[in-house]
Motif scaffolding. Structure first.
Motif, PDB file in Angstrom:
ATOM      1  N   LEU A  23     -30.746 -44.899 -48.520  1.00 27.84           N
ATOM      2  CA  LEU A  23     -30.901 -46.535 -48.729  1.00 27.84           C
ATOM      3  C   LEU A  23     -31.038 -46.579 -50.207  1.00 27.84           C
ATOM      4  O   LEU A  23     -32.066 -45.793 -50.717  1.00 27.84           O
ATOM      5  N   ARG A  24     -30.739 -47.745 -50.688  1.00 27.04           N
ATOM      6  CA  ARG A  24     -31.032 -48.018 -52.045  1.00 27.04           C
ATOM      7  C   ARG A  24     -31.098 -49.441 -52.112  1.00 27.04           C
ATOM      8  O   ARG A  24     -30.045 -50.242 -51.451  1.00 27.04           O
ATOM      9  N   PHE A  25     -31.417 -50.204 -53.019  1.00 32.88           N
ATOM     10  CA  PHE A  25     -31.282 -51.484 -53.465  1.00 32.88           C
ATOM     11  C   PHE A  25     -30.166 -51.964 -54.169  1.00 32.88           C
ATOM     12  O   PHE A  25     -29.725 -51.186 -55.218  1.00 32.88           O
ATOM     13  N   ALA A  26     -29.341 -53.089 -53.998  1.00 33.85           N
ATOM     14  CA  ALA A  26     -28.293 -53.337 -54.748  1.00 33.85           C
ATOM     15  C   ALA A  26     -28.931 -54.016 -56.095  1.00 33.85           C
ATOM     16  O   ALA A  26     -29.952 -54.422 -56.076  1.00 33.85           O
ATOM     17  N   LYS A  27     -27.816 -54.216 -56.930  1.00 35.81           N
ATOM     18  CA  LYS A  27     -28.305 -54.588 -58.388  1.00 35.81           C
ATOM     19  C   LYS A  27     -28.692 -56.123 -58.245  1.00 35.81           C
ATOM     20  O   LYS A  27     -29.442 -56.582 -59.342  1.00 35.81           O
ATOM     21  N   ASP A  28     -28.488 -56.968 -57.250  1.00 39.03           N
ATOM     22  CA  ASP A  28     -29.093 -58.222 -57.093  1.00 39.03           C
ATOM     23  C   ASP A  28     -30.473 -58.351 -56.537  1.00 39.03           C
ATOM     24  O   ASP A  28     -30.994 -59.442 -56.747  1.00 39.03           O
ATOM     25  N   VAL A  29     -31.050 -57.113 -56.315  1.00 36.84           N
ATOM     26  CA  VAL A  29     -32.294 -57.453 -55.348  1.00 36.84           C
ATOM     27  C   VAL A  29     -33.526 -57.359 -56.265  1.00 36.84           C
ATOM     28  O   VAL A  29     -34.301 -58.460 -56.021  1.00 36.84           O
ATOM     29  N   PRO A  30     -33.578 -56.957 -57.458  1.00 38.26           N
ATOM     30  CA  PRO A  30     -34.928 -56.865 -58.384  1.00 38.26           C
ATOM     31  C   PRO A  30     -35.066 -58.462 -58.839  1.00 38.26           C
ATOM     32  O   PRO A  30     -36.069 -58.857 -58.674  1.00 38.26           O
ATOM     33  N   ALA A  31     -34.069 -59.039 -59.420  1.00 37.62           N
ATOM     34  CA  ALA A  31     -34.260 -60.452 -59.850  1.00 37.62           C
ATOM     35  C   ALA A  31     -34.869 -61.381 -58.583  1.00 37.62           C
ATOM     36  O   ALA A  31     -35.552 -62.084 -58.800  1.00 37.62           O
ATOM     37  N   ASN A  32     -34.256 -61.026 -57.502  1.00 41.70           N
ATOM     38  CA  ASN A  32     -35.049 -62.070 -56.276  1.00 41.70           C
ATOM     39  C   ASN A  32     -36.314 -61.620 -55.808  1.00 41.70           C
ATOM     40  O   ASN A  32     -37.323 -62.360 -55.716  1.00 41.70           O
TER      41      ASN A  32
ATOM     42  N   ALA B 149     -34.956 -56.187 -44.281  1.00 46.77           N
ATOM     43  CA  ALA B 149     -33.496 -56.392 -44.939  1.00 46.77           C
ATOM     44  C   ALA B 149     -32.898 -54.954 -44.636  1.00 46.77           C
ATOM     45  O   ALA B 149     -31.829 -55.152 -44.510  1.00 46.77           O
ATOM     46  N   VAL B 150     -33.868 -54.025 -44.482  1.00 49.30           N
ATOM     47  CA  VAL B 150     -33.333 -52.646 -44.142  1.00 49.30           C
ATOM     48  C   VAL B 150     -32.682 -52.659 -42.556  1.00 49.30           C
ATOM     49  O   VAL B 150     -31.615 -52.328 -42.347  1.00 49.30           O
ATOM     50  N   ALA B 151     -33.279 -53.393 -41.719  1.00 48.19           N
ATOM     51  CA  ALA B 151     -32.653 -53.553 -40.430  1.00 48.19           C
ATOM     52  C   ALA B 151     -31.358 -54.447 -40.495  1.00 48.19           C
ATOM     53  O   ALA B 151     -30.559 -54.062 -39.648  1.00 48.19           O
ATOM     54  N   LEU B 152     -31.142 -55.300 -41.284  1.00 48.19           N
ATOM     55  CA  LEU B 152     -29.990 -56.272 -41.423  1.00 48.19           C
ATOM     56  C   LEU B 152     -28.903 -55.635 -42.181  1.00 48.19           C
ATOM     57  O   LEU B 152     -27.872 -56.077 -42.319  1.00 48.19           O
ATOM     58  N   SER B 153     -28.998 -54.390 -42.783  1.00 52.62           N
ATOM     59  CA  SER B 153     -28.254 -53.736 -43.697  1.00 52.62           C
ATOM     60  C   SER B 153     -27.362 -52.611 -42.939  1.00 52.62           C
ATOM     61  O   SER B 153     -28.058 -51.703 -42.293  1.00 52.62           O
ATOM     62  N   ASP B 154     -26.029 -52.652 -43.069  1.00 54.05           N
ATOM     63  CA  ASP B 154     -25.407 -51.504 -42.238  1.00 54.05           C
ATOM     64  C   ASP B 154     -24.976 -50.412 -43.125  1.00 54.05           C
ATOM     65  O   ASP B 154     -25.281 -49.161 -42.591  1.00 54.05           O
ATOM     66  N   GLY B 155     -24.799 -50.584 -44.457  1.00 51.82           N
ATOM     67  CA  GLY B 155     -24.592 -49.462 -45.283  1.00 51.82           C
ATOM     68  C   GLY B 155     -25.726 -48.835 -45.766  1.00 51.82           C
ATOM     69  O   GLY B 155     -26.914 -48.814 -45.464  1.00 51.82           O
ATOM     70  N   GLU B 156     -25.543 -48.288 -46.922  1.00 54.64           N
ATOM     71  CA  GLU B 156     -26.449 -47.622 -47.915  1.00 54.64           C
ATOM     72  C   GLU B 156     -27.056 -48.432 -48.701  1.00 54.64           C
ATOM     73  O   GLU B 156     -28.090 -48.193 -49.520  1.00 54.64           O
ATOM     74  N   THR B 157     -26.583 -49.663 -49.069  1.00 55.26           N
ATOM     75  CA  THR B 157     -27.037 -50.344 -49.865  1.00 55.26           C
ATOM     76  C   THR B 157     -27.780 -51.745 -49.218  1.00 55.26           C
ATOM     77  O   THR B 157     -27.187 -52.335 -48.658  1.00 55.26           O
ATOM     78  N   VAL B 158     -28.818 -52.103 -49.671  1.00 51.26           N
ATOM     79  CA  VAL B 158     -29.524 -53.366 -49.340  1.00 51.26           C
ATOM     80  C   VAL B 158     -29.508 -54.442 -50.298  1.00 51.26           C
ATOM     81  O   VAL B 158     -29.740 -54.163 -51.309  1.00 51.26           O
ATOM     82  N   SER B 159     -28.673 -55.214 -49.862  1.00 52.52           N
ATOM     83  CA  SER B 159     -28.360 -56.392 -50.779  1.00 52.52           C
ATOM     84  C   SER B 159     -29.205 -57.429 -50.594  1.00 52.52           C
ATOM     85  O   SER B 159     -30.348 -57.764 -49.777  1.00 52.52           O
ATOM     86  N   ALA B 160     -29.343 -58.396 -51.549  1.00 53.91           N
ATOM     87  CA  ALA B 160     -30.360 -59.632 -51.612  1.00 53.91           C
ATOM     88  C   ALA B 160     -29.827 -60.632 -50.272  1.00 53.91           C
ATOM     89  O   ALA B 160     -31.159 -61.342 -49.658  1.00 53.91           O
ATOM     90  N   THR B 161     -28.869 -60.767 -49.883  1.00 54.57           N
ATOM     91  CA  THR B 161     -28.523 -61.429 -48.844  1.00 54.57           C
ATOM     92  C   THR B 161     -28.958 -61.045 -47.621  1.00 54.57           C
ATOM     93  O   THR B 161     -29.151 -61.671 -46.432  1.00 54.57           O
ATOM     94  N   SER B 162     -29.627 -59.907 -47.479  1.00 55.07           N
ATOM     95  CA  SER B 162     -30.297 -59.261 -46.332  1.00 55.07           C
ATOM     96  C   SER B 162     -31.713 -59.880 -46.170  1.00 55.07           C
ATOM     97  O   SER B 162     -32.395 -59.606 -45.075  1.00 55.07           O
TER      98      SER B 162
END
Length: 270
Positions: free
Chosen positions: A149-158, A178-191
């Motif tokens: 698991l890792r953060f997407a590039k849009d997460v830090p700004a949020n 956010a982790v619970a709502l993320s299906d893949g290996e990337t946690v995006s800001a929309t989570s």
């Protein structure tokens, strides 16, 4: 050496007294056997009393006696027990103010405040947000068996744009959500929840008084600051790029390019 801890806000005076000082069999209904309190368990070590500011004046009297005399008397006992314990206490309350208004005993305050450390709220130490977030993400990933698991590039700004009124607890809850709502290996800001995703206007105004990131390259630090300002401006203009660009002295195309580079493009519809 022993280290024990208790949240003083989590139970009533009666239960807290029993938990910290212990009790004898038959001291009260349900006391079927002797119970050794945390002060005795911590003898020779340290006890951490969290949220000590939420204790009642009646309990504060009993705690003060333990600290002054160096002994505890279990509930229902006829004799006190000597203890040698280092006490660390924490609270979210302003104890100076509570002392002035009579809610917290002044003598107890000076007893526990021989060395005081003030930890600013998370919104005042922006440099800590991302390192803590990455640590919490790693912990969540380990617990869930998802080590990639890792953060997407849009997460830090949020994360940097949010004021975090709930401090570390809120940050932890948001990341686990956010982790619970993320299906893949990337946690995006929309989570993240809408409060984090769309932020709270006014963050940029407080930026000058907050701690800026002290790690990373110069460009990374400038990007973090620029993202906060852009996001706050877009929020005030309800993501109207034309109006935001006019305020910032940018062309609409230039603004869109910056939003895309910093991972902010498209959040109005996220």
């Amino acid at each position: 050496r022993a280290f024990v801890m208790e949240n003083c806000a989590a139970m009533s005076d009666t239960l807290l007294e029993s938990e910290l000082f212990g009790h004898k069999r038959g001291a009260f209904t349900g006391a079927f056997e002797d119970h050794v309190g945390l002060f005795q368990r911590a003898d020779g070590g340290t006890i951490f009393l969290d949220e000590i500011g939420d204790t009642s004046p009646a309990f504060q009297v009993k705690l003060l006696r333990v600290l002054q005399e160096g002994e505890v008397r279990p509930v229902g006992a006829s004799r006190a027990v000597l203890v040698n314990v280092r006490v660390i206490a924490a609270t979210h309350r302003n104890l100076d103010q509570d002392v002035r208004c009579g809610r917290f005993r002044e003598d107890l305050y000076y007893r526990i405040a021989s060395l005081t450390l003030h930890v600013p709220p998370l919104r005042e130490r922006s440099a800590d947000i991302l390192p803590i977030a990455h640590m919490l993400l790693a912990r969540a990933a380990q617990e869930l068996g998802r080590p990639q698991l890792r953060f997407a590039k849009d997460v830090p700004a949020n994360l940097l744009a949010h004021s975090w009124p709930g401090n570390i607890r809120e940050l932890k809850n948001e990341i686990y959500r956010a982790v619970a709502l993320s299906d893949g290996e990337t946690v995006s800001a929309t989570s993240f929840s809408p409060g984090v995703l769309y932020g709270q206007p006014g963050k940029a105004a407080a930026l000058q008084g907050s701690g800026l990131a002290q790690t990373g390259s110069l460009q990374e630090r400038l990007d973090a600051v620029e993202a906060v300002i852009l996001r706050e401006t877009m929020l005030r203009h309800r993501w109207n790029k034309t109006h935001a660009a006019q305020e910032l002295g940018l062309s609409r195309v230039g603004l869109r390019q910056k939003l895309a580079r910093l991972g902010l493009e498209g959040q109005a519809h996220g």
